[in-house]
Enzyme design. Sequence first.
Site, PDB file in Angstrom:
ATOM      1  N   GLU A 134       0.827  -1.214   0.000  1.00 53.23           N
ATOM      2  CA  GLU A 134       0.000   0.000   0.000  1.00 53.23           C
ATOM      3  C   GLU A 134       0.851   1.248   0.000  1.00 53.23           C
ATOM      4  OE1 GLU A 134       0.770   1.638   2.971  1.00 53.23           O
ATOM      5  OE2 GLU A 134       1.851  -0.241   3.345  1.00 53.23           O
TER       6      GLU A 134
ATOM      7  N   GLU B 195       4.399  -0.455   1.391  1.00 52.21           N
ATOM      8  CA  GLU B 195       4.484  -0.656  -0.069  1.00 52.21           C
ATOM      9  C   GLU B 195       4.403  -2.132  -0.458  1.00 52.21           C
ATOM     10  OE1 GLU B 195       8.092   1.033  -1.649  1.00 52.21           O
ATOM     11  OE2 GLU B 195       7.702   3.025  -0.846  1.00 52.21           O
TER      12      GLU B 195
END
Lengths: 355, 355
Positions: free
Chosen positions: B177, B321
Amino acid sequence: MKLLSTTIQAVEPQSAEIRQLATEHLCNLTMPRWALGRILDLAVDLAGITRSLTPPVQRKNIVLMAADHGVVAEGVTEQPQEVTRQMIYNFVNHGAGINVLADNAGAKVTVVDIGVAGSLDKLVANGKIIDGKIAPGTNNFTRGPAMSREQAIKSIETGIAIVNNLAPDTDVFGTGEMGIGNTTPSSAIIAVFSETSELDTIVDRGAGLPECKLPLKIAAIQRGIEFNRPNPQDGLDVLAKVGGFEIGGIAGIILGAAALKKPVVVDGFISTAGALIALSLCPAAKDYMIAAHGSMEKGHRSMLELLDKNPLLNLNLRLGEGTGAALAMPLLDAAVAVMTRMATFTEAKVTDKGL
Amino acid sequence: MKLLSTTIQAVEPQSAEIRQLATEHLCNLTMPRWALGRILDLAVDLAGITRSLTPPVQRKNIVLMAADHGVVAEGVTEQPQEVTRQMIYNFVNHGAGINVLADNAGAKVTVVDIGVAGSLDKLVANGKIIDGKIAPGTNNFTRGPAMSREQAIKSIETGIAIVNNLAPDTDVFGTGEMGIGNTTPSSAIIAVFSETSELDTIVDRGAGLPECKLPLKIAAIQRGIEFNRPNPQDGLDVLAKVGGFEIGGIAGIILGAAALKKPVVVDGFISTAGALIALSLCPAAKDYMIAAHGSMEKGHRSMLELLDKNPLLNLNLRLGEGTGAALAMPLLDAAVAVMTRMATFTEAKVTDKGL
C-alpha cells in the site's frame, strides 16, 4: 602457522569512510528515514566490508566442513557416526537441505572432508569433495585434548586455503558443517569462552538427544573442560582441547574471507563456535561476519552475545549444513538492490518534507 | 455486495488431510525431526492452502493499493498529501523500495489507484496502473465516517476483482500500500478490534511524526472512534467509519486469494489492518494469510496477536508498499524446494536412527 599469521595480519576493520558514504546515500532514497531497518544496516555493512557502494554479492559459495568427533563414545548423541559419511553422499547427490536451499539462494556448495572417520577417496578422486582430512575424527576430549595444537592450526589453515582458492569466483562466503556429535564440542567452546559453570543453560539436545540423556552430554562436556583446562584467552588452545576439525575449518573460512574483505554469512550453532575461535584469534574479523539466524540450540544465544551479533533470521532452525546461511543470503541481494537501484528523492521528484 | 458475499462463501479452511500428508513427508526427509523449523511449518501451510504437495509458488504478484486520507487535515503526519501521488510515479518508474525488492523476489507489482487525491489518468491510460478509484481520498473521520458502507464494500470488492483478474497468472499474492497518513486509520482499526482505551500502547510515529506531535495523532484517533462508534463485531462498519480505501482493497485481496485457495503474503502495519477487516468478515480467510514481518510500528504486535500469526521476518521495517512481503517471498520458494526436492532417508540411504 605462517598462513594463519599472515591472514590474521591482513584483516582490517570495515571502512568507516565507505560506511559513512553508504549511510548518506541510503538516507537520500525515497523512503522515510531508515524505513528498511536492518536491510539498510546490512547494506552499510556490505559497503564497509567490500569498500564499495555497489558491493558484489552475486557469486555465493557455502563451504561445508565435515568431520567426526571422538567424544561420541560418551553417548552424547544417539545418531551413529556413519551418518556423517552417509550425509556427504547425500550432499554430493544433491538430496540434502543445504543443496535445495543453496540452489534457492543461487549459491554453490563446496564440501570438504576435514576429518571424517572412514574413507571418502572415491568422492575426492571424482572431484566431488575437497580432501582436507587432518585425521579420521578428533580424539575423545573427555580423556585428553581433541587434537594437537598443530592440528588445530592446520584445520584453520585448511579453511583459509580453501577460501583463497575459491576467492576469484566468490563474492560472498557462507559457512556450513556436518559432523555427528558436533553440538558437543560447540557447547564446550561457548562454555569455555563465556566462562560459565552453569552448563545446563548452554547445552541442548542437538539433533534430537532425548531429554533424559542430556545430563550425560553435560557431564561429558564438564569432564572435557575440567580435564583439559582450555585457556579462554587462547582460541587455538580452546579449539585443540575441546573443538573439532570442522570448527577450526570454519574459523579459517571466516578469517580467510575477512582478510580478503569479503562478507561471510555464518550459519548456526556449530558455525558460530567457529566464529568464536576466529574472534579470539582476530577480533577485527568480526566486522566480516554476518550472523544468519538464531538457532533453536539454546547456547547459540550466548554465542551471539559474545559476538555482539543480532541474527537476520529467527526460524527455529537446528539443522546446520549451512542451511541458515543459505536462507539468509537473499537478504544480502535485497540490501544491495536497495542501495544500488532505488531512486533518490531528487531523482524521483518526491518531496522529502516531514521525514 | 454480491461479489463480496459469494467470495466469503467460497473460502474453506486449509485441507487438514493434505497438511497431514505434507507433515508425514517432511518427517521422512534427511534431517533431524523438524530441523528446518518454521520453513517446514510454512511448507505445511502452503500444502494445506493449495491442496498440493508440490505447491505452486513461482508466479508472484504484489498488489499495491494507493489511497489518500481525509484525516491528514488533523496534522497526524508531516508529509504532504501529494507524496502519495508522487510515489505512484516512483513505482511506475521503478525507483521505489518495492520495485527493487519485488524484482529481487521475482515478483510483479500491480499498482492500483483505489482512492488517491488528484488525477492519475495518464498512468491509467498508459496501462501503468489500475483505476479502481472510489473517491479522491476518504473523509476526515474525526468529523464523520471515513466512507459510506457502500464505499467500504466497493473497496473490498475492488480488491477481490483484481485478484480474480490476476489469478490465472499468479500463484502467490502479496499485499502492499501507499497512502500518506494511513498509519492513522490502521491504528484506529486495531484500537477498535482490540477494544483498548490505551491508545498510546498502539499508536506510533508512522513515517516519522515527531514524538511531540504524537498526542495530536492519538487525540484524532480517539475523537474518530468516539464520534463514529464503530462496531468491533462488524468489519464493514469499522472499515467505513475509521478505515481507508486501500485498507479495504487489501482486505479484498486477502479474501479473493483465500477463495481461490492461493497464499497471500501480508505485509506490515497497514496491510495487517486490512487482514483484520478480512478476518472479521471471514474468519476462515486467516488460513491463507502468511504474515511477512513484524513492523517497527508498535501497534503491529497487537494486530498479529489478534490474528494469532507469528511473522516470518523481524527486520525493523516500517516502509510498507509491500516491501516486507517481497522480502519474505524467497522463504516460500525455500519451503517448497525443501518439500519437493530433498531426499528421504530411504532414497539417500541415510540412517534415521536416533532422530
